[in-house]
Enzyme design. Structure first.
Site, PDB file in Angstrom:
ATOM      1  N   ILE A   1       5.016  -3.613 -12.167  1.00  0.00           N
ATOM      2  CA  ILE A   1       6.197  -3.292 -11.363  1.00  0.00           C
ATOM      3  C   ILE A   1       5.868  -3.061  -9.899  1.00  0.00           C
ATOM      4  CG2 ILE A   1       7.614  -2.386 -13.230  1.00  0.00           C
ATOM      5  CD1 ILE A   1       6.667   0.410 -12.484  1.00  0.00           C
ATOM      6  N   GLY A   2       4.603  -3.079  -9.543  1.00  0.00           N
ATOM      7  CA  GLY A   2       4.283  -2.872  -8.137  1.00  0.00           C
ATOM      8  C   GLY A   2       2.833  -3.149  -7.843  1.00  0.00           C
TER       9      GLY A   2
ATOM     10  N   GLY B   1       0.282  -2.342  -4.344  1.00  0.00           N
ATOM     11  CA  GLY B   1       0.097  -1.905  -2.969  1.00  0.00           C
ATOM     12  C   GLY B   1      -1.365  -1.910  -2.605  1.00  0.00           C
ATOM     13  N   GLY B   2      -1.649  -1.373  -1.422  1.00  0.00           N
ATOM     14  CA  GLY B   2      -3.011  -1.422  -0.912  1.00  0.00           C
ATOM     15  C   GLY B   2      -4.010  -0.663  -1.756  1.00  0.00           C
ATOM     16  N   MET B   3      -3.574   0.417  -2.408  1.00  0.00           N
ATOM     17  CA  MET B   3      -4.510   1.221  -3.179  1.00  0.00           C
ATOM     18  C   MET B   3      -4.246   1.176  -4.673  1.00  0.00           C
ATOM     19  SD  MET B   3      -7.103   2.609  -1.789  1.00  0.00           S
ATOM     20  CE  MET B   3      -7.483   3.950  -2.929  1.00  0.00           C
TER      21      MET B   3
ATOM     22  N   VAL C   1       0.750  -1.000 -10.124  1.00  0.00           N
ATOM     23  CA  VAL C   1       1.514  -0.075 -10.946  1.00  0.00           C
ATOM     24  C   VAL C   1       2.170  -0.847 -12.080  1.00  0.00           C
ATOM     25  CG1 VAL C   1       3.321   1.680 -10.982  1.00  0.00           C
ATOM     26  CG2 VAL C   1       1.965   1.355  -8.910  1.00  0.00           C
TER      27      VAL C   1
ATOM     28  N   LYS D   1      -1.096   3.511 -12.876  1.00  0.00           N
ATOM     29  CA  LYS D   1      -1.620   2.937 -11.643  1.00  0.00           C
ATOM     30  C   LYS D   1      -3.118   2.693 -11.777  1.00  0.00           C
ATOM     31  CE  LYS D   1      -1.925   3.858  -6.667  1.00  0.00           C
ATOM     32  NZ  LYS D   1      -1.555   4.808  -5.582  1.00  0.00           N
TER      33      LYS D   1
ATOM     34  N   ASP E   1      -0.593  10.771   4.285  1.00  0.00           N
ATOM     35  CA  ASP E   1       0.102   9.483   4.464  1.00  0.00           C
ATOM     36  C   ASP E   1       1.589   9.646   4.177  1.00  0.00           C
ATOM     37  OD1 ASP E   1       0.310   6.796   5.122  1.00  0.00           O
ATOM     38  OD2 ASP E   1      -0.113   6.116   3.087  1.00  0.00           O
TER      39      ASP E   1
END
Length: 354
Positions: free
Chosen positions: A80-81, A83-85, A88, A102, A195
């Site tokens: 579902i996702g 990102g940079g880190m 997910v 994650k 962040d």
């Protein structure tokens, strides 16, 4: 140029209305006769880095394996996702309960990447607050660490600010008070987010706020951060972690930071909710850093005359260049928010953006 941007923005907004897993196919259909527009919208979606459920899923290539069917005891339902880190996934445990899981992308499975990821787990496991995403457990699978956390449905604050329109005042107070409460709780445990940005602030479908992604959180010895001799840094010398336009000056300089850096980032988010735009804009990272270091944002009293004066004063105080000139704790911020609101915060917290 303006017409082109309007077309790109319209396509982006339409794509964001789709479920994350369906966005790529949607924009391919929408832009099938305009390859340049398709590339622009893809780029905008990639930049819409919300670190949780609204991150557009990268297209699978022949070099990337599909997700495993099982990770530990969890059955993988879908990606579902990304990102940079971390990636997910939506997963289910043996009882059928749904969670988010994650894990690090393969290209980041290095000694440093693993260290950061495990630090996120340590930070997350110590945080229990209604305005912070709930950590479930850390699991290892095929040599890669995975964090299991509560599954959320809703949107990030970035979604609600995407048209550069301010929130109404009730929602400004609702979001800011819940956000300050979550940060106050984390700071009390010696954890700085580092962040904070609209993409890391999640508004659930029932209107509650959840703070996301302590992936670059820093464990500090005390809330004040004055005893720096015991700080354990999680970055290499000279490396900066965070998002440029929400980053405190001392963080942009790569200095040791404390909870007051989050106070600055909170001020950026509050300013954006009031005005619809970031206080420190720029065409690139260097311009944004330059604005943070050298420029004062435009006066809130001029931009939003209807904003309560105590609230405008608080936002501008949080944005002071020198950390000593800001409110020193989120407890101070909460106190000023409540005064500006004119009412005591309900113990259950306000409801927002439903």
């Amino acid at each position: 140029m303006t017409d082109r941007w309007e077309r790109s923005k319209a396509a982006l907004n339409a794509a964001l209305e789709q479920e994350p897993s369906k966005r790529e196919r949607f924009i391919e259909r929408l832009c099938r006769s305009d390859p340049e527009l398709l590339a622009e919208v893809r780029s905008l979606l990639d930049a819409f880095d919300d670190a949780y459920l609204e991150v557009p899923v990268a297209k699978l290539t022949g070099h990337e394996k599909p997700p495993p069917r099982m990770i530990g005891r969890y059955r993988v339902l879908e990606r579902i996702g990304k990102g940079g880190m971390g990636e997910v996934f939506r997963v289910a445990d043996p009882e059928g309960k749904i969670f988010a899981l994650k894990r690090l992308p393969r290209e980041l499975v290095t000694e440093e990447g693993l260290s950061r990821f495990k630090r996120e787990a340590v930070a997350a496991s110590s945080l229990e607050h209604r305005n912070i995403v709930r950590f479930i457990e850390l699991v290892e699978h095929e040599g890669r660490p995975h964090i299991v956390m509560e599954y959320l449905e809703g949107r990030t604050l970035k979604y609600y600010l995407k048209d550069e329109k301010p929130l109404d005042m009730d929602n400004v107070f609702a979001v800011s008070i819940q956000l300050a409460e979550g940060l106050e709780s984390a700071h009390a445990k010696g954890i700085v987010h580092r962040d904070l940005k609209p993409g890391n602030i999640f508004v659930t479908s029932n209107g509650s706020l959840k703070l996301l992604d302590f992936g670059i959180a820093k464990l500090v010895d005390a809330v004040s951060g004055t005893d720096v001799t015991k700080l354990e840094r999680i970055t290499r010398t000279g490396q900066i972690l965070g998002t440029a336009e929400y980053m405190a000056p001392e963080q942009a300089l790569g200095e040791v930071i404390d909870a007051r850096a989050d106070v600055f980032s909170f001020g950026c988010v509050l300013y954006q909710m009031l005005t619809g735009r970031s206080p420190f804009a720029g065409e690139n990272v260097l311009e944004k850093f330059g604005a943070i270091m050298n420029s004062d944002p435009e006066s809130l009293r001029q931009l939003v005359p209807s904003a309560p004066e105590p609230l405008a004063f608080l936002a501008e105080s949080c944005l002071k260049k020198n950390a000593n000139d800001r409110p020193q704790t989120m407890t101070n911020v909460l106190s000023e928010l409540r005064k500006a609101r004119g009412v005591q915060l309900l113990s259950a917290g306000p409801r927002v953006l439903t």
